[in-house]
Design a protein around this motif. Structure first.
Motif, short mmCIF file in Angstrom:
data_model
loop_
_atom_site.label_atom_id
_atom_site.label_comp_id
_atom_site.label_asym_id
_atom_site.label_seq_id
_atom_site.Cartn_x
_atom_site.Cartn_y
_atom_site.Cartn_z
N GLY A 128 -27.42 -43.93 78.55
CA GLY A 128 -26.56 -43.93 77.37
C GLY A 128 -27.01 -43.00 76.26
N LYS A 129 -28.04 -42.19 76.51
CA LYS A 129 -28.45 -41.21 75.51
C LYS A 129 -27.52 -40.00 75.60
N ASP A 179 -30.86 -36.30 68.80
CA ASP A 179 -31.63 -37.17 67.92
C ASP A 179 -30.84 -38.46 67.67
N ARG A 180 -31.55 -39.57 67.53
CA ARG A 180 -30.91 -40.87 67.36
C ARG A 180 -30.05 -40.96 66.11
N SER A 181 -30.41 -40.21 65.07
CA SER A 181 -29.65 -40.25 63.83
C SER A 181 -28.25 -39.65 63.99
N ASP A 182 -28.06 -38.74 64.96
CA ASP A 182 -26.76 -38.12 65.20
C ASP A 182 -25.99 -38.79 66.33
N GLU A 183 -26.65 -39.62 67.08
CA GLU A 183 -26.09 -40.19 68.31
C GLU A 183 -24.81 -40.98 68.08
N ARG A 184 -24.78 -41.82 67.05
CA ARG A 184 -23.63 -42.69 66.82
C ARG A 184 -22.36 -41.90 66.55
N GLU A 185 -22.47 -40.83 65.76
CA GLU A 185 -21.31 -40.01 65.42
C GLU A 185 -20.76 -39.29 66.65
N ILE A 186 -21.62 -38.78 67.49
CA ILE A 186 -21.18 -38.04 68.67
C ILE A 186 -20.56 -38.99 69.69
N LYS A 205 -18.80 -41.53 69.09
CA LYS A 205 -17.43 -41.79 68.66
C LYS A 205 -16.48 -40.69 69.12
N LEU A 206 -17.00 -39.46 69.19
CA LEU A 206 -16.16 -38.33 69.59
C LEU A 206 -15.93 -38.27 71.09
N ILE A 207 -16.87 -38.82 71.87
CA ILE A 207 -16.72 -38.82 73.34
C ILE A 207 -16.74 -40.26 73.87
N PRO A 208 -15.70 -41.05 73.58
CA PRO A 208 -15.74 -42.48 73.90
C PRO A 208 -15.69 -42.82 75.39
N TYR A 209 -15.10 -41.97 76.22
CA TYR A 209 -14.92 -42.33 77.64
C TYR A 209 -15.78 -41.52 78.58
N LYS A 210 -16.77 -40.81 78.08
CA LYS A 210 -17.62 -40.00 78.93
C LYS A 210 -18.72 -40.80 79.56
#
Length: 65
Positions: free
Chosen positions: A20-21, A51-58, A60-65
């Motif tokens: 999930g990274k 980086d973990r600080s950016d992970e949540r935002e990205i 959201k942009l790729i929800p089904y990958k």
């Protein structure tokens, strides 16, 4: 709830690992390669983990990958 559209630009740049990274490719590989060392260019080919600080935002942009 309606389906969420995938951000196509993000989908081309990021992918998810089995745990999930978020996996990304490194920058600075497209031009002016003569001034970069062989070792530096070789290391730029390898994939990196976002980086973990950016992970949540990205994610959201790729929800089904």
């Amino acid at each position: 709830m309606p389906k969420i559209k995938t951000h196509r630009g993000a989908a081309k740049r990021f992918s998810l690992t089995g745990t999930g990274k978020v996996k990304r490719s490194k920058a600075y590989t497209s031009h002016i390669l003569t001034s970069k060392t062989r070792k530096r260019k070789r290391n730029l080919r390898k994939a990196a983990i976002l980086d973990r600080s950016d992970e949540r935002e990205i994610k959201k942009l790729i929800p089904y990958k």
